[in-house]
Design an enzyme around this catalytic site. Structure first.
Site, short mmCIF file in Angstrom:
data_model
loop_
_atom_site.label_atom_id
_atom_site.label_comp_id
_atom_site.label_asym_id
_atom_site.label_seq_id
_atom_site.Cartn_x
_atom_site.Cartn_y
_atom_site.Cartn_z
N LYS A 75 6.66 21.82 19.38
CA LYS A 75 8.09 21.82 19.09
C LYS A 75 8.88 22.36 20.29
O LYS A 75 8.50 23.37 20.88
CB LYS A 75 8.34 22.69 17.85
CG LYS A 75 9.80 22.79 17.41
CD LYS A 75 9.89 23.69 16.19
CE LYS A 75 11.33 23.91 15.73
NZ LYS A 75 11.41 24.81 14.56
N SER A 151 13.92 22.91 10.99
CA SER A 151 14.16 22.38 12.32
C SER A 151 12.93 21.76 12.97
O SER A 151 13.01 21.22 14.07
CB SER A 151 14.68 23.51 13.22
OG SER A 151 13.73 24.55 13.33
N SER A 175 12.07 26.49 8.37
CA SER A 175 11.84 25.36 9.27
C SER A 175 10.39 24.90 9.41
O SER A 175 10.11 23.91 10.07
CB SER A 175 12.40 25.66 10.65
OG SER A 175 13.81 25.77 10.59
#
Length: 498
Positions: A75, A151, A175
């Site tokens: 990520k 996210s 997230s």
């Protein structure tokens, strides 16, 4: 270019076993992952920075670890990889290249995982839908009109579509669990301090953020946690070492647990009928497995929680902008950020040190009350989200909201400081959607989303279990039992790489 067509029949643990047994090479696995990425990424926009050449070099000299040679995606937020650009979903950080690995990335590499790309994330991980202006929206493999969550939406979309068996994720307000729920995956947010995120950005968002993965199998998340958990010298937030291996816990029967459950809307105004159905379905399964389930009400002051949580996040954003100016060597402008982000930064600038301290105090009192209430239980079950996966664009500011945000971004700080309703108005729509996840970020408890339910539209809806501090082993034992009782590993979304 050789590949390994049986790739998606194995989880990361299984692929590592094949590598160790000499049945497949790391390069064959990497070639297969890259081919699968090329097949689906144009449709889902999950991988925003390929690292293929670097990964091919690493595949020829694999690190001997529990996941040796297994392809992995990182990520593009918090977890810095030395020499590779990291934007955090923001125009302001275009061109920023960290000069050292974060501790989390060091441990990922030491585990033998081969990082071959970075995944999409909303600007600074602020929203539960992955739609940054910088890279565009990521699409949910279960329905391209819907979001994979945020996210860690890029990571979840890549795992759900078969590009990788697991990928990195971070959770400051849900997230890990939100995208796991939206994409039919398993996602565990560890106890605060269990997995290090420093040394550059330790204990972010007042300690709310925890690093981990989204995965297709429970044992992958357990083995990954075994590989990366533990403090490093100088780490401020620490937690006691586990009694044993999490991998063993995931294979061990949990015994008879006492589980609280609730269908309260928590931070939202209502709980969608599909989400309520997912909770009640999980209760029925738990009862069938011999657990004691007790319905409870959630002790939460919705308006106060939203206000104080938002004060703290806005304060963090204001600090991020100031620190970013030092890092990038230039002053930030409104055009460097999305309008919503800049407005929240301005809100952060408007709060006094006393305002922030008061919000920290309020959250501390909330944590004590919440954990005292649920101390008699092994876990709390709720829906992961307040609604099924939202449509792409559903959480973006409306036209009128955009005008207000632009105006707020230019109002005098003193005026903004006198209008606390701006805080609630700016945050309410997001909190209605991710209405269940944030309390565990504030308390620091371990919490997981388990994919047990699909609605009539074939959209996954996660069941969320929050455990006691430091007891990831209990959650993983329960997750392993649920996985055996209702397997999800072979469920495939319409957008799939095979």
């Amino acid at each position: 270019m050789a590949g390994f067509k049986e790739y998606d029949q194995y989880d990361a643990t299984g692929l590592a076993g094949l590598v160790k047994g000499g049945q497949v090479t790391p390069l064959e696995l990497l070639d297969e992952a890259i081919a699968r990425c090329g097949k689906v990424n144009p449709a889902i926009n999950a991988v925003i920075r390929p690292m293929f050449d670097l990964a091919r070099v690493n595949a020829t000299h694999p690190v001997d670890g529990p996941f040796s040679g297994v392809p992995f995606l990182l990520k593009d937020l918090i977890a810095s990889y030395a020499g590779v650009e990291m934007n955090s979903g923001s125009r302001f950080f275009k061109g920023f290249v960290p000069d050292q690995d974060s501790e989390f990335v060091r441990r990922i590499k030491a585990a033998g995982l081969n990082i071959f790309g970075k995944t999409n994330t909303p600007e600074f991980g602020l929203t539960p839908s992955t739609e940054p202006e910088l890279f565009g929206a990521t699409r949910n493999p279960w329905d391209p009109l819907r979001s994979p969550g945020g996210s860690s939406g890029g990571s979840a979309a890549a795992v759900a579509s078969g590009v990788v068996p697991m990928a990195s994720a971070g959770d400051g307000g849900g997230s890990i669990r939100i995208p796991a729920s939206c994409c039919g995956l398993f996602g565990l947010k560890p106890t605060r301090g269990r997995v290090p995120s420093g040394p550059e950005h330790p204990d972010g968002w007042f300690g709310f953020i925890a690093e981990g993965v989204v995965s297709r199998s429970v044992r992958d998340s357990a083995n990954f946690l075994d590989a990366v958990q533990g403090s490093y010298p100088g780490q401020v937030m620490q937690v006691g070492a586990p009694a044993g291996l999490y991998a063993d816990a995931a294979q061990r029967a949990p015994g008879r647990l006492r589980i609280a459950f609730s269908t309260d809307p928590a931070l939202g105004e209502t709980l969608h009928p599909d989400c309520k159905a997912a909770v009640l379905d999980a209760v029925a399964l738990l009862t069938e497995l011999g657990h004691d389930c007790v319905e409870v009400r959630l002790p939460i002051d919705r308006e106060a929680f939203i206000y104080h949580y938002t004060v703290l996040i806005c304060a963090e954003l204001a600090a991020t902008r100031r620190e970013g100016e030092i890092t990038m060597g230039r002053k930030a402008k409104p055009s460097d950020f999305e309008a919503r982000t800049w407005a929240l930064i301005r809100l952060g600038d408007s709060f006094t040190a006393g305002d922030v301290a008061r919000s920290v105090w309020w959250m501390t009192q909330f944590s004590r009350q919440w954990m005292t209430t649920f101390a008699p239980f092994d876990a709390l079950l709720t829906s992961t989200l307040g609604e099924p996966p939202c449509k792409v664009g559903q959480l973006r500011p409306t036209s009128s909201e955009s005008i207000e945000l632009l105006a707020m971004g230019h109002l005098p700080i003193g005026f903004i400081a006198k209008r606390p309703e701006f805080v609630l108005k700016a945050a309410r729509r997001v909190f209605n959607y991710c209405s269940q996840t944030m309390p565990a970020n504030v308390t620091g408890q371990p919490s997981m989303s388990v994919p047990l339910f699909w609605n009539s539209g074939n959209l996954p809806i996660g069941a969320m279990f929050t455990g006691r501090h430091g007891q990831e082993d209990v959650l993983l034992s329960l997750a392993g039992q649920l996985e055996q009782a209702r397997p999800w590993f072979n469920k495939r979304p319409p957008t799939y790489s095979a």
